[in-house]
Scaffold this motif. Structure first.
Motif, PDB file in Angstrom:
ATOM      1  N   PRO A  56       0.810  -1.228   0.000  1.00  0.00           N
ATOM      2  CA  PRO A  56       0.000   0.000   0.000  1.00  0.00           C
ATOM      3  C   PRO A  56       0.845   1.280   0.000  1.00  0.00           C
ATOM      4  CG  PRO A  56      -0.948  -1.594   1.500  1.00  0.00           C
ATOM      5  CD  PRO A  56       0.370  -2.152   1.067  1.00  0.00           C
ATOM      6  N   GLU A 246      -3.439  -0.373  -3.773  1.00  0.00           N
ATOM      7  CA  GLU A 246      -3.887  -0.515  -2.388  1.00  0.00           C
ATOM      8  C   GLU A 246      -3.647   0.768  -1.598  1.00  0.00           C
ATOM      9  OE1 GLU A 246      -2.187  -3.979  -0.591  1.00  0.00           O
ATOM     10  OE2 GLU A 246      -2.599  -5.253  -2.326  1.00  0.00           O
ATOM     11  N   LYS A 249      -5.901   1.970   1.332  1.00  0.00           N
ATOM     12  CA  LYS A 249      -5.780   1.445   2.692  1.00  0.00           C
ATOM     13  C   LYS A 249      -5.108   2.457   3.619  1.00  0.00           C
ATOM     14  CE  LYS A 249      -5.560  -3.448   1.343  1.00  0.00           C
ATOM     15  NZ  LYS A 249      -4.751  -4.696   1.357  1.00  0.00           N
ATOM     16  N   GLN A 252      -7.160   7.365   3.840  1.00  0.00           N
ATOM     17  CA  GLN A 252      -8.546   7.288   4.299  1.00  0.00           C
ATOM     18  C   GLN A 252      -8.640   7.944   5.674  1.00  0.00           C
ATOM     19  OE1 GLN A 252      -9.946   3.343   5.458  1.00  0.00           O
ATOM     20  NE2 GLN A 252      -7.841   2.578   5.439  1.00  0.00           N
TER      21      GLN A 252
END
Length: 316
Positions: A56, A246, A249, A252
């Motif tokens: 990520p 990713e 992840k 956010q």
């Protein structure tokens, strides 16, 4: 792989050419904290990334690095348009020289005292890979330690310094072309600050105490406020055609900017704006393709299309 969509990532507003503003903008392109630096730094960090479990973070850095390619295109195109002729130009596109050259005047005299003379001597009124003083961009600017925390800290500092410099650039010119691009980059720098700050937080790093971001009050600029009101400072694009990124992840939750917005990494890319090719500059002896060359280009394209049709069948 990288694919190019023939659109600018943001619209450049129309205004009169301004060679002095173009020269100032060179710092934002080829300076130590400019767009060429961020592009190369993040791409090298993502290329050299190690550790599959930390994918990520690699995807976040790579997505931002890919966006920086479009920022290089945007700011370079803006510089080119700011250099497109003299501010006094009122002639036709077919004129052999600009209006100031009529009656024996020197058509490129503006190059002598209004700008970086290399924009005219070397670049034919186009952007160059240099800073505002004319120093060439250097690969030694790139920081890639191989240590994730160190790289993220350095990236956060880089975005913070870049945003600070662009706020100064904004105050140096009232040209609408320049300010439309500068304002967009100010807001996107903040988005990237948010990305690296959040990434550091997930690693337990108290970045705000160790590296306070300069307070620029950039939201006082009307062009910046409009973009912030749209939430552009809290978006990060994946630029991933296969939806394998990713980065969401990490990108956010509530924004580290503490502006009450939530981070959003759901969009692949912005819509962008039309990309047009500038007209020829006859006084620079750079008229583009002559008739013979155009015929050669057309013939070559026809041969290539014939090969494609023979291999894959007729398209469309």
């Amino acid at each position: 792989m990288y694919l190019h969509v023939q659109r600018l990532i943001n619209e450049i507003e129309q205004d009169e050419p301004d060679p002095a503003a173009a020269n100032a903008l060179q710092e934002g392109l080829g300076g130590q904290f400019g767009e060429m630096r961020t592009m190369m730094q993040y791409l090298f960090q993502s290329i050299n990334f190690r550790g599959p479990d930390a994918k990520p973070y690699r995807d976040l850095i790579q997505g931002i690095g890919t966006e920086e390619i479009s920022h290089v295109e945007l700011i370079g195109t803006t510089i080119s348009r700011l250099l497109d002729g003299s501010p006094r130009y009122q002639g036709k596109k077919t004129d052999p020289v600009d209006a100031p050259g009529a009656g024996g005047a020197i058509p490129l005299n503006i190059a002598l005292d209004h700008s970086n003379i290399h924009h005219y001597l070397v670049g034919a009124q186009g952007a160059l890979p240099v800073d505002a003083a004319g120093n060439p961009w250097m690969g030694s600017y790139v920081y890639n330690s191989g240590n994730l925390v160190l790289d993220l800290l350095y990236n956060l500092m880089l975005e913070s310094t870049g945003r600070l410099q662009k706020c100064r650039l904004y105050e140096m010119t009232d040209n609408k072309m320049a300010r439309s691009t500068i304002s967009y980059l100010i807001v996107r720098d903040q988005a990237h600050e948010n990305a690296y700050a959040r990434a550091l937080e997930t690693l337990g790093v108290n970045w705000n105490a160790a590296l306070p971001i300069p307070k620029t009050n950039a939201e006082s600029f009307p062009e910046v406020k409009r973009l912030i009101d749209m939430g552009l400072q809290s978006k990060q694009y994946s630029f991933d055609l296969d939806a394998q990124s990713e980065a969401g992840k990490i990108f956010q939750g509530m924004s580290p900017s503490k502006d009450g917005t939530k981070l959003n990494a759901t969009e692949q890319a912005p819509d962008g704006a039309p990309l047009t090719i500038s007209p020829e500059r006859f006084e620079e002896f750079s008229p583009g393709a002559d008739k013979d060359l155009q015929e050669l280009i057309a013939a070559t394209a026809a041969m290539e299309m014939a090969d494609i049709d023979a291999t894959f069948g007729r398209l469309g």
